[in-house]
Design a protein around this motif. Structure first.
Motif, PDB file in Angstrom:
ATOM      1  N   LEU A  66       0.828  -1.196   0.000  1.00 24.55           N
ATOM      2  CA  LEU A  66       0.000   0.000   0.000  1.00 24.55           C
ATOM      3  C   LEU A  66       0.870   1.256   0.000  1.00 24.55           C
ATOM      4  CD1 LEU A  66      -2.566  -1.099   2.727  1.00 24.55           C
ATOM      5  CD2 LEU A  66      -2.669  -1.467   0.255  1.00 24.55           C
ATOM      6  N   SER A  67       0.338   2.327  -0.513  1.00 25.01           N
ATOM      7  CA  SER A  67       1.043   3.599  -0.505  1.00 25.01           C
ATOM      8  C   SER A  67       0.699   4.341   0.780  1.00 25.01           C
ATOM      9  CB  SER A  67       0.622   4.458  -1.699  1.00 25.01           C
ATOM     10  OG  SER A  67       1.070   5.782  -1.516  1.00 25.01           O
ATOM     11  N   LEU A  79      -2.589   6.946   1.766  1.00 20.80           N
ATOM     12  CA  LEU A  79      -3.399   6.692   2.962  1.00 20.80           C
ATOM     13  C   LEU A  79      -3.304   7.830   3.971  1.00 20.80           C
ATOM     14  CD1 LEU A  79      -2.558   2.918   3.418  1.00 20.80           C
ATOM     15  CD2 LEU A  79      -4.757   3.884   2.704  1.00 20.80           C
TER      16      LEU A  79
END
Length: 154
Positions: A58-59, A63
């Motif tokens: 995930l980035s 987020l």
């Protein structure tokens, strides 16, 4: 285990690191084998424990986790039981992205991701300072990520 990493296995691993969702057909084409031997090699590397899993990366920025702080932690007790208690407790804090036991002037180095300084202060006060056996800490706020990478060289 190094002897099991022939050039084809290394290429398979490199391709999987770059894209774990690559179809077996495409992976086989890239490494110059048919689907069955590639699938067999992957399964063997999984069984050997060389491949330990697959996950989405995930980035943190997307987020909203743009604030990175590194912390040096010193424990007031470093006997084995205390270390085990600390290790178990810190694993439960989702904001701690990395944690390493260090040989040096402090006991642990941790990387904390948060939304901003206010969020970090809350995490530090409510979670990190409350960890068992924490005696003192020093914090270092990252200003810019110059290199952040996943292991890609096999």
């Amino acid at each position: 285990m190094e002897e099991d990493l022939d050039p084809i296995n290394r290429r398979i691993l490199s391709e999987l690191v770059a894209n774990a969702r690559i179809p077996i057909t495409e992976l086989a084409r890239k490494v110059g084998l048919s689907k069955t031997p590639v699938a067999l090699r992957i399964r063997q590397m999984e069984e050997m424990g060389l491949i330990t899993g697959y996950r989405a990366i995930l980035s943190p920025l997307k987020l909203g986790l743009t604030h990175v702080t590194y912390m040096e932690l010193r424990l007031n007790d470093t006997r084995q039981k205390a270390l085990e208690q600390f290790n178990a407790a810190i694993r439960l804090i989702p904001e701690v992205e990395e944690c390493y036991m260090i040989a040096g002037g402090f006991d642990y180095l941790i990387k904390v991701r948060s939304r901003d300084m206010t969020d970090f202060r809350r995490i530090m006060a409510e979670k990190i300072s409350a960890l068992p056996h924490v005696g003192s800490s020093s914090s270092y706020v990252a200003m810019e990520a110059v290199v952040e990478q996943n292991w890609t060289e096999i």
